[in-house]
Design a protein around this motif. Structure first.
Motif, PDB file in Angstrom:
ATOM      1  N   PRO A  71      13.284  -1.625  12.619  1.00  0.00           N
ATOM      2  CA  PRO A  71      14.577  -1.042  13.008  1.00  0.00           C
ATOM      3  C   PRO A  71      14.590   0.469  12.795  1.00  0.00           C
ATOM      4  O   PRO A  71      14.097   0.961  11.782  1.00  0.00           O
ATOM      5  CB  PRO A  71      15.570  -1.747  12.058  1.00  0.00           C
ATOM      6  N   ASP A  72      15.170   1.184  13.753  1.00  0.00           N
ATOM      7  CA  ASP A  72      15.275   2.636  13.625  1.00  0.00           C
ATOM      8  C   ASP A  72      16.049   3.031  12.373  1.00  0.00           C
ATOM      9  O   ASP A  72      15.745   4.046  11.736  1.00  0.00           O
ATOM     10  CB  ASP A  72      15.967   3.223  14.858  1.00  0.00           C
ATOM     11  N   GLU A  73      17.056   2.230  12.021  1.00  0.00           N
ATOM     12  CA  GLU A  73      17.882   2.548  10.853  1.00  0.00           C
ATOM     13  C   GLU A  73      17.035   2.615   9.582  1.00  0.00           C
ATOM     14  O   GLU A  73      17.221   3.494   8.741  1.00  0.00           O
ATOM     15  CB  GLU A  73      18.980   1.497  10.686  1.00  0.00           C
ATOM     16  N   ALA A  74      16.097   1.667   9.432  1.00  0.00           N
ATOM     17  CA  ALA A  74      15.248   1.649   8.245  1.00  0.00           C
ATOM     18  C   ALA A  74      14.371   2.891   8.179  1.00  0.00           C
ATOM     19  O   ALA A  74      14.215   3.512   7.122  1.00  0.00           O
ATOM     20  CB  ALA A  74      14.382   0.390   8.232  1.00  0.00           C
ATOM     21  N   ILE A  75      13.791   3.286   9.309  1.00  0.00           N
ATOM     22  CA  ILE A  75      12.928   4.457   9.336  1.00  0.00           C
ATOM     23  C   ILE A  75      13.731   5.719   9.041  1.00  0.00           C
ATOM     24  O   ILE A  75      13.285   6.610   8.311  1.00  0.00           O
ATOM     25  CB  ILE A  75      12.219   4.580  10.692  1.00  0.00           C
ATOM     26  N   GLN A  76      14.949   5.811   9.587  1.00  0.00           N
ATOM     27  CA  GLN A  76      15.790   6.980   9.345  1.00  0.00           C
ATOM     28  C   GLN A  76      16.164   7.093   7.869  1.00  0.00           C
ATOM     29  O   GLN A  76      16.197   8.193   7.311  1.00  0.00           O
ATOM     30  CB  GLN A  76      17.045   6.907  10.211  1.00  0.00           C
ATOM     31  N   ARG A  77      16.442   5.968   7.213  1.00  0.00           N
ATOM     32  CA  ARG A  77      16.776   6.009   5.788  1.00  0.00           C
ATOM     33  C   ARG A  77      15.601   6.520   4.960  1.00  0.00           C
ATOM     34  O   ARG A  77      15.781   7.175   3.941  1.00  0.00           O
ATOM     35  CB  ARG A  77      17.199   4.624   5.298  1.00  0.00           C
ATOM     36  N   LEU A  78      14.385   6.225   5.415  1.00  0.00           N
ATOM     37  CA  LEU A  78      13.199   6.637   4.673  1.00  0.00           C
ATOM     38  C   LEU A  78      12.872   8.109   4.857  1.00  0.00           C
ATOM     39  O   LEU A  78      11.993   8.630   4.159  1.00  0.00           O
ATOM     40  CB  LEU A  78      11.998   5.782   5.099  1.00  0.00           C
ATOM     41  N   ASP A  79      13.561   8.786   5.762  1.00  0.00           N
ATOM     42  CA  ASP A  79      13.282  10.204   6.000  1.00  0.00           C
ATOM     43  C   ASP A  79      13.506  11.044   4.748  1.00  0.00           C
ATOM     44  O   ASP A  79      12.891  12.098   4.588  1.00  0.00           O
ATOM     45  CB  ASP A  79      14.163  10.745   7.133  1.00  0.00           C
ATOM     46  N   CYS A  80      14.422  10.603   3.879  1.00  0.00           N
ATOM     47  CA  CYS A  80      14.750  11.383   2.686  1.00  0.00           C
ATOM     48  C   CYS A  80      14.314  10.668   1.411  1.00  0.00           C
ATOM     49  O   CYS A  80      14.955  10.814   0.362  1.00  0.00           O
ATOM     50  CB  CYS A  80      16.241  11.687   2.632  1.00  0.00           C
ATOM     51  N   ALA A  81      13.255   9.888   1.463  1.00  0.00           N
ATOM     52  CA  ALA A  81      12.766   9.198   0.274  1.00  0.00           C
ATOM     53  C   ALA A  81      12.286  10.203  -0.768  1.00  0.00           C
ATOM     54  O   ALA A  81      11.664  11.210  -0.448  1.00  0.00           O
ATOM     55  CB  ALA A  81      11.641   8.241   0.650  1.00  0.00           C
ATOM     56  N   LEU A  82      12.592   9.909  -2.040  1.00  0.00           N
ATOM     57  CA  LEU A  82      12.229  10.813  -3.129  1.00  0.00           C
ATOM     58  C   LEU A  82      10.958  10.377  -3.841  1.00  0.00           C
ATOM     59  O   LEU A  82      10.251  11.205  -4.420  1.00  0.00           O
ATOM     60  CB  LEU A  82      13.376  10.878  -4.151  1.00  0.00           C
ATOM     61  N   ALA A  83      10.674   9.073  -3.860  1.00  0.00           N
ATOM     62  CA  ALA A  83       9.499   8.548  -4.563  1.00  0.00           C
ATOM     63  C   ALA A  83       9.131   7.217  -3.937  1.00  0.00           C
ATOM     64  O   ALA A  83       9.917   6.621  -3.198  1.00  0.00           O
ATOM     65  CB  ALA A  83       9.794   8.385  -6.053  1.00  0.00           C
ATOM     66  N   HIS A  84       7.928   6.754  -4.214  1.00  0.00           N
ATOM     67  CA  HIS A  84       7.498   5.479  -3.643  1.00  0.00           C
ATOM     68  C   HIS A  84       6.573   4.749  -4.609  1.00  0.00           C
ATOM     69  O   HIS A  84       6.010   5.332  -5.536  1.00  0.00           O
ATOM     70  CB  HIS A  84       6.785   5.710  -2.309  1.00  0.00           C
ATOM     71  N   ASP A  85       6.415   3.450  -4.370  1.00  0.00           N
ATOM     72  CA  ASP A  85       5.510   2.620  -5.151  1.00  0.00           C
ATOM     73  C   ASP A  85       4.928   1.557  -4.225  1.00  0.00           C
ATOM     74  O   ASP A  85       5.656   0.969  -3.421  1.00  0.00           O
ATOM     75  CB  ASP A  85       6.258   1.943  -6.311  1.00  0.00           C
ATOM     76  N   GLY A  86       3.626   1.318  -4.305  1.00  0.00           N
ATOM     77  CA  GLY A  86       2.984   0.273  -3.518  1.00  0.00           C
ATOM     78  C   GLY A  86       2.153  -0.614  -4.418  1.00  0.00           C
ATOM     79  O   GLY A  86       1.432  -0.128  -5.297  1.00  0.00           O
ATOM     80  N   SER A  87       2.247  -1.940  -4.256  1.00  0.00           N
ATOM     81  CA  SER A  87       1.496  -2.845  -5.128  1.00  0.00           C
ATOM     82  C   SER A  87       1.161  -4.139  -4.391  1.00  0.00           C
ATOM     83  O   SER A  87       1.872  -4.562  -3.469  1.00  0.00           O
ATOM     84  CB  SER A  87       2.302  -3.168  -6.393  1.00  0.00           C
ATOM     85  N   LEU A  88       0.073  -4.761  -4.806  1.00  0.00           N
ATOM     86  CA  LEU A  88      -0.301  -6.076  -4.285  1.00  0.00           C
ATOM     87  C   LEU A  88       0.690  -7.109  -4.794  1.00  0.00           C
ATOM     88  O   LEU A  88       0.955  -7.194  -5.990  1.00  0.00           O
ATOM     89  CB  LEU A  88      -1.724  -6.426  -4.742  1.00  0.00           C
ATOM     90  N   HIS A  89       1.225  -7.904  -3.879  1.00  0.00           N
ATOM     91  CA  HIS A  89       2.229  -8.900  -4.249  1.00  0.00           C
ATOM     92  C   HIS A  89       1.629 -10.306  -4.323  1.00  0.00           C
ATOM     93  O   HIS A  89       1.913 -11.067  -5.253  1.00  0.00           O
ATOM     94  CB  HIS A  89       3.375  -8.866  -3.238  1.00  0.00           C
ATOM     95  N   SER A  90       0.806 -10.681  -3.347  1.00  0.00           N
ATOM     96  CA  SER A  90       0.171 -11.995  -3.368  1.00  0.00           C
ATOM     97  C   SER A  90      -1.078 -11.968  -2.501  1.00  0.00           C
ATOM     98  O   SER A  90      -1.272 -11.046  -1.712  1.00  0.00           O
ATOM     99  CB  SER A  90       1.140 -13.083  -2.871  1.00  0.00           C
ATOM    100  N   ALA A  91      -1.921 -13.001  -2.656  1.00  0.00           N
ATOM    101  CA  ALA A  91      -3.156 -13.078  -1.869  1.00  0.00           C
ATOM    102  C   ALA A  91      -3.554 -14.527  -1.667  1.00  0.00           C
ATOM    103  O   ALA A  91      -3.194 -15.407  -2.454  1.00  0.00           O
ATOM    104  CB  ALA A  91      -4.282 -12.302  -2.554  1.00  0.00           C
ATOM    105  N   HIS A  92      -4.325 -14.763  -0.607  1.00  0.00           N
ATOM    106  CA  HIS A  92      -4.748 -16.117  -0.234  1.00  0.00           C
ATOM    107  C   HIS A  92      -6.106 -15.990   0.451  1.00  0.00           C
ATOM    108  O   HIS A  92      -6.210 -15.349   1.500  1.00  0.00           O
ATOM    109  CB  HIS A  92      -3.712 -16.694   0.725  1.00  0.00           C
ATOM    110  N   HIS A  93      -7.160 -16.537  -0.143  1.00  0.00           N
ATOM    111  CA  HIS A  93      -8.518 -16.414   0.391  1.00  0.00           C
ATOM    112  C   HIS A  93      -9.154 -17.790   0.496  1.00  0.00           C
ATOM    113  O   HIS A  93      -9.033 -18.608  -0.422  1.00  0.00           O
ATOM    114  CB  HIS A  93      -9.377 -15.530  -0.525  1.00  0.00           C
ATOM    115  N   SER A  94      -9.864 -18.049   1.604  1.00  0.00           N
ATOM    116  CA  SER A  94     -10.585 -19.308   1.752  1.00  0.00           C
ATOM    117  C   SER A  94     -11.526 -19.232   2.943  1.00  0.00           C
ATOM    118  O   SER A  94     -11.119 -18.817   4.034  1.00  0.00           O
ATOM    119  CB  SER A  94      -9.601 -20.477   1.947  1.00  0.00           C
ATOM    120  N   ALA A  95     -12.779 -19.649   2.745  1.00  0.00           N
ATOM    121  CA  ALA A  95     -13.763 -19.808   3.824  1.00  0.00           C
ATOM    122  C   ALA A  95     -13.875 -18.569   4.720  1.00  0.00           C
ATOM    123  O   ALA A  95     -13.945 -18.668   5.941  1.00  0.00           O
ATOM    124  CB  ALA A  95     -13.411 -21.033   4.666  1.00  0.00           C
ATOM    125  N   GLY A  96     -13.868 -17.408   4.109  1.00  0.00           N
ATOM    126  CA  GLY A  96     -14.012 -16.177   4.881  1.00  0.00           C
ATOM    127  C   GLY A  96     -12.736 -15.659   5.496  1.00  0.00           C
ATOM    128  O   GLY A  96     -12.734 -14.591   6.103  1.00  0.00           O
TER     129      GLY A  96
END
Length: 248
Positions: free
Chosen positions: A37-62
């Protein structure tokens, strides 16, 4: 908790990224970023800080999939989260990236992946640490603040008005506020002589604050209002005193 495999989806950069750089990198690799949504991107225009992290994972047979939580602290004190899904469609294939605005969309996208139902899965506890702004922040008006700054500097008539360096910084402004500062110099002489001092405070794109000071007065040959702009309150008040002395 140790993870018995490597993931290349989220690699912290060697030097800290700005919130804008982090968002641009995320959207640049997502195949479906145009659906956000354009609204979400517009709100992020003035972001002051950010954080990124692994939340979950699922691995099997390649085959694999990982989900990442990307959260930004916004200028109004709220937070906005985007969910990134990373997966491959065949063993050994290059990972594909998708991004979603809420967990329901993420679950729908995850359900369509062809991973065996008995594949190992784990969830990581999510701890998002977004540092608060370094100093108490003012209440700002999200608006076309860069244009407001441009027009303010353009109408300033003093020769020592802020220069190109200040103008370049204010071109990144994403919010602003205007307040009147009181404490005028003494007035004498011509009836109707007036002074007013205003602080124009701007929130810049990198989260820092910057102010310029506007002096409005009628110490002009025809009594019209004149605008002067200065980079500090002291400089603005000194200018007011000089103007007042002209008619004392």
């Amino acid at each position: 908790m140790s993870v018995p495999y490597e993931t290349a989806a989220y690699e912290p950069p060697d030097s800290p990224e700005s919130p804008e750089e982090h968002l641009a990198r995320l959207l640049g690799r997502a195949l479906n970023s145009f659906e956000l949504p354009d609204e979400a991107i517009q709100r992020l225009d003035c972001a002051l800080a950010h954080d990124g992290s692994l939340h979950s994972a699922h691995h099997s047979a390649g085959l694999h999939r990982e989900t990442y939580r990307h959260t930004w602290l916004l200028a109004d004190g709220s937070a906005l989260t985007l969910w990134e899904l990373v997966h491959n469609t065949t063993p050994g294939a290059e990972p594909q990236h998708e991004v979603y605005v809420d967990e329901e969309e993420l679950r729908t996208a995850t359900a369509r992946l062809s991973l065996p139902p008995d594949a190992p899965d784990f969830e990581l506890p999510v701890t998002v640490e977004l540092l608060p702004p370094p100093a108490p922040r003012n209440a700002y008006l999200p608006d076309d603040s860069a244009d407001h700054a441009r027009r303010l500097l353009r109408r300033a008539e003093n020769t020592d008005r802020p220069g190109a360096e200040t103008a370049a910084l204010l071109a990144t402004a994403c919010a602003h506020r205007i307040t009147q500062a009181f404490g005028r110099p003494s007035r004498a002489g011509r009836p109707g002589l007036s002074f007013a001092l205003y602080e124009h405070a701007f929130l810049l794109g990198d989260g820092t604050e910057m102010s310029v000071w506007e002096v409005e007065h009628t110490v002009t040959p025809d009594g019209r209002h004149m605008c002067e702009v200065y980079v500090s309150e002291d400089a603005a008040r000194d200018a007011m005193e000089r103007r007042a002395a002209q008619v004392s």
